[in-house]
Design an enzyme around this catalytic site. Structure first.
Site, PDB file in Angstrom:
ATOM      1  N   CYS A 138       6.556 -23.718 -13.248  1.00  0.00           N
ATOM      2  CA  CYS A 138       5.590 -23.487 -12.169  1.00  0.00           C
ATOM      3  C   CYS A 138       4.161 -23.685 -12.670  1.00  0.00           C
ATOM      4  O   CYS A 138       3.306 -24.191 -11.940  1.00  0.00           O
ATOM      5  CB  CYS A 138       5.783 -22.091 -11.567  1.00  0.00           C
ATOM      6  SG  CYS A 138       7.401 -21.897 -10.787  1.00  0.00           S
ATOM      7  N   HIS A 191       0.802 -16.282  -5.442  1.00  0.00           N
ATOM      8  CA  HIS A 191       2.130 -16.678  -4.946  1.00  0.00           C
ATOM      9  C   HIS A 191       1.975 -17.489  -3.639  1.00  0.00           C
ATOM     10  O   HIS A 191       2.536 -18.578  -3.503  1.00  0.00           O
ATOM     11  CB  HIS A 191       2.962 -15.419  -4.714  1.00  0.00           C
ATOM     12  CG  HIS A 191       4.334 -15.669  -4.164  1.00  0.00           C
ATOM     13  ND1 HIS A 191       5.467 -15.614  -4.938  1.00  0.00           N
ATOM     14  CD2 HIS A 191       4.773 -15.975  -2.913  1.00  0.00           C
ATOM     15  CE1 HIS A 191       6.528 -15.886  -4.184  1.00  0.00           C
ATOM     16  NE2 HIS A 191       6.128 -16.100  -2.950  1.00  0.00           N
ATOM     17  N   GLU A 192       1.211 -16.951  -2.705  1.00  0.00           N
ATOM     18  CA  GLU A 192       1.074 -17.637  -1.404  1.00  0.00           C
ATOM     19  C   GLU A 192       0.326 -18.964  -1.547  1.00  0.00           C
ATOM     20  O   GLU A 192       0.671 -19.943  -0.890  1.00  0.00           O
ATOM     21  CB  GLU A 192       0.382 -16.731  -0.376  1.00  0.00           C
ATOM     22  CG  GLU A 192       1.152 -15.451  -0.032  1.00  0.00           C
ATOM     23  CD  GLU A 192       2.604 -15.671   0.393  1.00  0.00           C
ATOM     24  OE1 GLU A 192       2.918 -16.732   0.954  1.00  0.00           O
ATOM     25  OE2 GLU A 192       3.446 -14.781   0.141  1.00  0.00           O
ATOM     26  N   HIS A 244      10.071 -21.233  -4.105  1.00  0.00           N
ATOM     27  CA  HIS A 244      10.326 -20.052  -4.930  1.00  0.00           C
ATOM     28  C   HIS A 244      10.988 -20.456  -6.237  1.00  0.00           C
ATOM     29  O   HIS A 244      11.800 -21.378  -6.283  1.00  0.00           O
ATOM     30  CB  HIS A 244      11.243 -19.077  -4.183  1.00  0.00           C
ATOM     31  CG  HIS A 244      10.505 -18.233  -3.213  1.00  0.00           C
ATOM     32  ND1 HIS A 244      11.068 -17.742  -2.063  1.00  0.00           N
ATOM     33  CD2 HIS A 244       9.221 -17.770  -3.221  1.00  0.00           C
ATOM     34  CE1 HIS A 244      10.165 -17.025  -1.408  1.00  0.00           C
ATOM     35  NE2 HIS A 244       9.044 -17.041  -2.084  1.00  0.00           N
ATOM     36  N   CYS A 245      10.638 -19.714  -7.268  1.00  0.00           N
ATOM     37  CA  CYS A 245      11.222 -19.927  -8.582  1.00  0.00           C
ATOM     38  C   CYS A 245      12.525 -19.134  -8.655  1.00  0.00           C
ATOM     39  O   CYS A 245      12.584 -17.984  -8.203  1.00  0.00           O
ATOM     40  CB  CYS A 245      10.232 -19.427  -9.637  1.00  0.00           C
ATOM     41  SG  CYS A 245      10.716 -19.796 -11.310  1.00  0.00           S
ATOM     42  N   HIS A 279       2.708 -21.561  -2.605  1.00  0.00           N
ATOM     43  CA  HIS A 279       3.448 -22.137  -1.467  1.00  0.00           C
ATOM     44  C   HIS A 279       2.579 -23.168  -0.736  1.00  0.00           C
ATOM     45  O   HIS A 279       3.076 -24.199  -0.279  1.00  0.00           O
ATOM     46  CB  HIS A 279       3.826 -21.043  -0.466  1.00  0.00           C
ATOM     47  CG  HIS A 279       5.001 -20.202  -0.886  1.00  0.00           C
ATOM     48  ND1 HIS A 279       6.098 -20.724  -1.511  1.00  0.00           N
ATOM     49  CD2 HIS A 279       5.251 -18.877  -0.736  1.00  0.00           C
ATOM     50  CE1 HIS A 279       6.979 -19.756  -1.742  1.00  0.00           C
ATOM     51  NE2 HIS A 279       6.478 -18.632  -1.289  1.00  0.00           N
TER      52      HIS A 279
HETATM   53 ZN   LIG Z   1       7.214 -16.625  -1.255  1.00  0.00          ZN
HETATM   54 ZN   LIG Z   2       8.497 -20.202 -12.021  1.00  0.00          ZN
END
Ligand SMILES: [Zn+2]
Ligand SMILES: [Zn+2]
Length: 302
Positions: free
Chosen positions: A258, A220-221, A230-231, A224
């Site tokens: 994503c 996740h990070e 963010h999704c 970014h």
């Molecule tokens: Zn985040």
């Molecule tokens: Zn997504």
């Protein structure tokens, strides 16, 4: 003269690299858009957020694949092709095993080499960047200090991303209780914490749970750090999480939009990528995740 020649050669290398990255059939935009459509039926749309969930408190617009690639995102490019993990604090042997396995997963997920840097002790954090949470009493470290004062000055020249992993709880400043992690969308630095992931030494199951949670926050990070927002569309590892239960609800995989961002940014072949992720999941007992990756491969090959 030689100095100018070197600059010209470096520039040519950069242009060539950019051209290869953005004209490769693997990450051709039209191809990726058709892949998104094939994968859509496998993914669950996000429902209405609960009262404590991220989207009930943060009104975010989301970001489609098209919006992403048109936004001139930070991606691995030129010599910036390594993800560096910076351990921060005293890790136990078992926690170190989590770091090694997380590095392996990140490398497969982002098609990049991952290197673990030499430890930095927590003693480098001054008092002004620490606090005790006013209600819980737990010691926390200020994320902006880690990003700006520890990581930015040490950013390796070949780093596509430089992310600290700490054993301490993190908080991003006034108005917040804690964060699982935080990253800059433009400066290639980020931090995430193992603190809220359970004790991996307790049992085989708690090790697996800690590993799963650590990997989810890591990918996740890093997302970014490659300028992904963010999704807000699907159940996806790029969704924001406000609390433990919400983070645990998120899948280990990215939604089609994503996923296409990752494949475009890192020049990854979607099928090969799902294959090596499925192999990791099989090896470490993440059976649902393995099945999901296998189903995705079947969709793309049908
Ligand atoms: Zn985040
Ligand atoms: Zn997504």
């Amino acid at each position: 003269m030689w100095k100018y020649l070197k600059i010209v050669l470096a520039l040519c290398g950069f242009i060539l690299n950019t051209m290869i990255l953005h004209t490769n059939p693997i990450n051709d935009v039209t191809n990726l858009i058709s892949i998104i459509e094939k994968l859509r039926p496998l993914h669950k749309k996000l429902g209405k957020p609960g009262p404590h969930d991220w989207l009930a408190h943060h009104h975010e617009p989301g970001q489609t694949f098209q919006e992403y690639y048109k936004s001139n995102p930070m991606t691995p490019r030129g010599k910036r092709c390594v993800i560096y993990i910076q351990p921060l604090g005293e890790f136990t042997q078992v926690q170190r095993r989590i770091v090694v396995l997380t590095s392996d997963f990140m490398s497969r997920f982002y098609n990049l080499q991952v290197k673990v840097q030499k430890d930095i002790p927590l003693s480098v954090i001054p008092n002004k960047a620490r606090r005790r949470h006013p209600e819980w009493g737990v010691e926390q470290i200020l994320t902006s200090y880690i990003l700006n004062d520890i990581l930015k000055p040490k950013l390796p020249a070949d780093a596509a991303a430089y992310i600290a992993l700490t054993i301490s709880d993190l908080w991003p400043g006034r108005g917040w209780n804690f964060v699982f992690g935080q990253a800059s969308l433009r400066e290639r630095v980020g931090v995430w914490s193992i603190y809220r992931n359970g004790n991996p030494a307790e049992s085989e199951n708690s090790f697996r749970l800690c590993l799963l949670r650590t990997i989810k926050t890591a990918v996740h990070e890093i997302g970014h750090m490659f300028s992904m927002s963010h999704c807000v569309k699907y159940e996806c590892c790029m969704c924001g999480s406000n609390h433990r239960e919400e983070a645990d609800r998120r899948p280990l995989w990215f939604c089609p939009e994503c996923m296409a961002k990752v494949c475009w940014a890192t020049c990854s072949d979607p099928v090969d990528r799902y294959q090596i992720l499925a192999e990791f999941c099989e090896e470490h007992g993440f059976n649902n995740e393995k099945e999901f990756y296998k189903k995705s491969i079947a969709k793309l090959e049908s």
